[in-house]
Design an enzyme around this catalytic site. Structure first.
Site, PDB file in Angstrom:
ATOM      1  N   GLY B 292     -46.012  47.330   4.173  1.00  0.00           N
ATOM      2  CA  GLY B 292     -44.991  47.676   3.190  1.00  0.00           C
ATOM      3  C   GLY B 292     -43.604  47.829   3.790  1.00  0.00           C
ATOM      4  N   LYS B 293     -43.433  47.411   5.050  1.00  0.00           N
ATOM      5  CA  LYS B 293     -42.098  47.465   5.648  1.00  0.00           C
ATOM      6  C   LYS B 293     -41.201  46.411   4.991  1.00  0.00           C
ATOM      7  CE  LYS B 293     -44.153  48.703  10.127  1.00  0.00           C
ATOM      8  NZ  LYS B 293     -44.576  48.170  11.449  1.00  0.00           N
ATOM      9  N   LEU B 294     -41.849  45.385   4.519  1.00  0.00           N
ATOM     10  CA  LEU B 294     -41.160  44.251   3.931  1.00  0.00           C
ATOM     11  C   LEU B 294     -41.795  44.028   2.563  1.00  0.00           C
ATOM     12  CD1 LEU B 294     -39.050  42.268   5.065  1.00  0.00           C
ATOM     13  CD2 LEU B 294     -40.925  40.774   5.725  1.00  0.00           C
TER      14      LEU B 294
END
Lengths: 356, 356, 356, 356
Positions: B292-294
């Site tokens: 979920g960083k991107l």
């Protein structure tokens, strides 16, 4: 008061952004920064010196440069005689032929499902695709060409010159093979058997057992003779592989027969391999000196970069800054039409190293 | 008859040499080739989209970029708000300070005898040199500055803003720290203790035990708040390291307190590390999606290249093609003068994550 | 309560140190860790499966493995038929010949002054040295051998078999060439012209224009026939280069004449190159599937490691765990003594692909 | 007659396969081969010398080693005092804590669809997976622990010692943090703010604004004092990153206050980064000499390899060959229970560098 040190001569000058600077200016600014940026800028200066000096410039080409969109840069280098002799993998010549024949490579993705590609007979080279049926048809075209030749052994140099001629006559299109044919720049392909050109030749032989004879050993003699004839040489290497070694081997082999050779006077390589695993592709130009492949005082630089990043910038800059030098250059004139090369009108001895 | 394939949409277009082509044109031609050349061209397009979108752009900076001659590119990116928030290693800020204070790094060689350099107190960074005595003097200058501050804990963001201010007032010279001060662009330095800036702070503490207090945990809160306040973000990473992870961590931490975040909308990284050894510096942007960083539909590209080769070309091109977009950009206005940041006039909560 | 995920099947089991654990046990423990350690452990399991299956195993060998001290591992693999067919660069065979002839490579340093080495005629391969005069003498020995042969074209397979025989009769020493001769394991060397063996052949031709004829195109036919005769194959690749491609090309060429082939059933490669620059050496085994070089359901693994680290451990382990499988193995019996190979007593067609 | 050269002392001895050879024997055979295999064998010998000498051995740890299955090797090194002081990234300590708390990392694939993983809240580290909800729960556990501490600033060294104690008391399980607690081996984590441990601390602060105070500047002072107290030191680095630099910085900082230091006496690093891009992770140990980070006559070796391949073999061998040396070793005894460390019963000065 600070003492001066012989080590501290020129300061780093931070790269100053100028909107849309020209290639030549970009490299000029990169000469005073560090790491591979500086090395790329140095490569331009060394290539300029090669061009200004009276030397024969070898270009080695490995990696998927033709499929990857760099073939017209190489054709440009040949046509305008930034280089005098090409040594290539078979794949780069084959993928050049593929496009010169009007086929394409395609923009793809490195993350595509290869089973799905395989199901559609699409071949992948990292992020680039091609149609397998077109490759098969190329192989047959090469076989058909090979069957037109008088059945005798050919050096790769002679064979590729004739292939370029045939391709030019059939297509009239620009590319590496056709540019080399038109400019009379020799191409050596020492590992031709490890390529689809070799596969095409084996298919020619299937139809006629006398077809597809390639004399790779004579290539060794001839490439050394190019150096013995004019021992002032330079090496530009893209990607390592067999071309890198073959260019160095030619110098070592020439030295064996003529002790005036002394190794390449200039060398630049753009490689992604590293020296510390011992392989030839990544080997340093310092190491090359120990073998006499490179003159001990040669100007040299290694650029650790992907050629698809480095070469467009480097050649665009060089095309600007070396224009006049190129115009005044008097490179060797090769006659490549027969089994034996001639240089500036004087033929090499047949199947032998040139006497000193 | 040939069938069409959904995989074969756009052909590779071989790069055509134009003497001294402009940076923007170079990259335009590289969009249709392969490998890292294409990726670099894609990076320009993605950065343009970041600028045209209403998003906060983080810039991460690791590796010896300042010593290596790229600090004025970064200063340019800050001044003209190609980026909104910098995350850096301490070394890059320190080497920037060194030059802003009028000292130099020097062009050297990677092959020099390090004993000889050591004997002259010259420190080597690959092919770049610096004087050790000047570094020691910098450390003392930093210590002296730290002693001027009211003795309380500072985030690196607040500390570096004040350092930039002090440096600007003393020198009036351009650089990363001074540009960030003048443009009110925050700088985070999560690993400040692993740098000569940290060493300077430890020397301040030697003289006053209350000096040199850095609250790196509050940086985590504040960096996440930057994202919670405006959850549309983008990430530009040079070289991996702690800045790469910290920029991603800020998004993950923000998500923890506010489920609207959804990861960065755009990401580009220029790295030399590879994914297959598992380290964060080389990790792929695909992998970043799993965390979920991107955002799962983010536009992203990884360029495997040395920043000293890629960045001069990329930013020179962008400076041309993004001029109008930049002129119309309305980035967040930060107030960085106090212990608590304010954004567009509205302060963050003190030492707490912002409520949704 | 936690839900189960299909992705979370087997936990990582941290490697537990046992003093002086045996090679086989080391790899068994590495099967449950991550990254290249796990891949190396997987390579052992896949090689075991190759040996247990009824398939022909190709070994590709590039990089300075013979000079670097791995030639007796390769000889071991040949003698004990862990592999059935070797494809090598010329350099690896040449450096093997050098040592089998009683010469040495020497432990050196990557930091030595190459001018000093050059002055003493010492050639450097990263951290390994050799005497140039001994290399020159090898070249002459090869030339002398070539002059003993009936003057006609030879495939590299036939030439190298005869070279191994000659070397064995003269020295009685173990090595790659002599082991392959004794075990009747074929060796192909598609880039023989790019090596000192080729240089020796060119020197033979200098003395007799009919000597040193190598028919590299017939190697293509013959290598494909090995696969057509028994289409169940496996590929073990060390270091990429021409051997990697030639092994894959043989499968693709075989497919062209016989659609039952379907690509290699197993593949493992130990490489240091990376895929993202597009070169064949670093290309992934996933990509190989798109070409049909590898069966779409093949078991495969890439180990990103230097062979000098990975191979000693891998083969020492395999020698323990695969002992019984090896004892029960019934590999193809090759007759390599003539211009045309025979397999299990049945010859290949002369200079043609085998009919289905 | 051949002349002898000073360069040609010891021949390469080809590695001889012995089925299931023990780790120690494998490395002994690798001492006489080339490239990274030789370097790994040299690393064992240098580590043995460190252990036999009266020196303090630092271990730096970066990259996903704990998630990747190497945490029990590091715990073994700590427990048996192969090393005296650990410098780590936060991630390695966090992933260690995760497993010590009974959670797992899982064997995964680098080719999985990251959107699918994201949908199931599974985080990927190359070929290794973990559950995001378990990570969130760890963060809360860390926050809860931090809230039990007296609200004052802590060095990472003190904080991590207390964290190890708490973890040991709660779980009684082996791991890096618990082993270091039990063996009184200090751990420094200069980039703690760039990790999930930092995130946990920021969440503690959310609940109590006085919680989560970390004094990273005092870590600089304390790490330098470890060296000033006993200036004979060695460095073992896995993977570069902040730990590599912090270990070197400690020596440089110590030198600043005490000119007897002279740099580390021994150094070995196992890295995958390369020097030629200028980054600290890949920087050479030769370069380290110019800075005085390393004594100019230090014994040192760089192994270019993935730690998941190199470390299991190296430590298994060392556990055999260094057993007696270890038994007789008299390492420094640290007291880590308070804000100020004590060494062999004598405390460091509070918040100051130790006087000479």
């Amino acid at each position: 008061m600070k003492t001066k040190s012989r080590f501290l001569r020129a300061p780093i000058e931070p790269f100053a952004v100028e909107a849309d600077a020209a290639a030549s200016d970009l490299l000029a600014r990169m000469e005073r920064i560090s790491f591979q940026g500086r090395n790329l800028a140095t490569a331009r200066r060394i290539w300029e010196k090669m061009l200004a000096d009276d030397c024969t410039i070898f270009l080695g080409m490995a990696g998927a440069l033709s499929a990857g969109g760099l073939r017209m840069i190489v054709a440009h280098l040949i046509t305008h005689r930034y280089v005098d002799c090409l040594v290539s993998t078979g794949a780069n010549l084959y993928h050049d032929l593929h496009e010169t024949r009007g086929r394409h490579h395609y923009i793809g993705s490195p993350h595509e499902d290869d089973k799905a590609l395989s199901a559609e007979h699409i071949d992948r080279v990292y992020d680039t695709y091609a149609r397998e049926d077109e490759f098969c048809e190329n192989d047959e075209w090469i076989a058909a060409f090979a069957l037109t030749l008088e059945p005798r052994p050919y050096t790769t140099r002679e064979f590729l010159h004739k292939l370029g001629e045939y391709l030019w006559k059939e297509t009239g299109r620009e590319g590496i093979l056709t540019a080399a044919f038109k400019a009379n720049v020799p191409i050596f392909c020492p590992a031709i058997a490890d390529s689809s050109i070799g596969m095409g030749l084996s298919q020619a032989r299937q139809r006629d057992p006398r077809a597809g004879q390639i004399d790779v050993i004579a290539d060794i003699t001839e490439s050394a003779n190019v150096i013995i004839r004019h021992p002032r040489t330079a090496s530009v290497v893209l990607g390592g592989g067999t071309p890198k070694n073959f260019i160095n081997q030619a110098s070592v082999q020439a030295e064996f027969f003529d002790d005036r050779i002394g190794g390449h006077r200039y060398a630049l390589q753009i490689v992604t391999d590293v020296p510390h695993f011992g392989g030839a592709s990544g080997s340093s130009l310092e190491e090359a000196r120990s073998w006499g492949k490179l003159a001990t005082d040669a100007e040299q630089v290694t650029v650790h970069a992907d050629a698809t990043v480095a070469l467009p910038l480097l050649v665009s800059a060089l095309a600007g800054s070396a224009r006049e030098t190129l115009a005044g250059r008097k490179p060797m004139r090769f006659d490549l039409s027969g089994p034996t090369m001639a240089v500036n009108g004087r033929p090499f001895p047949q199947a032998r190293f040139e006497a000193r």
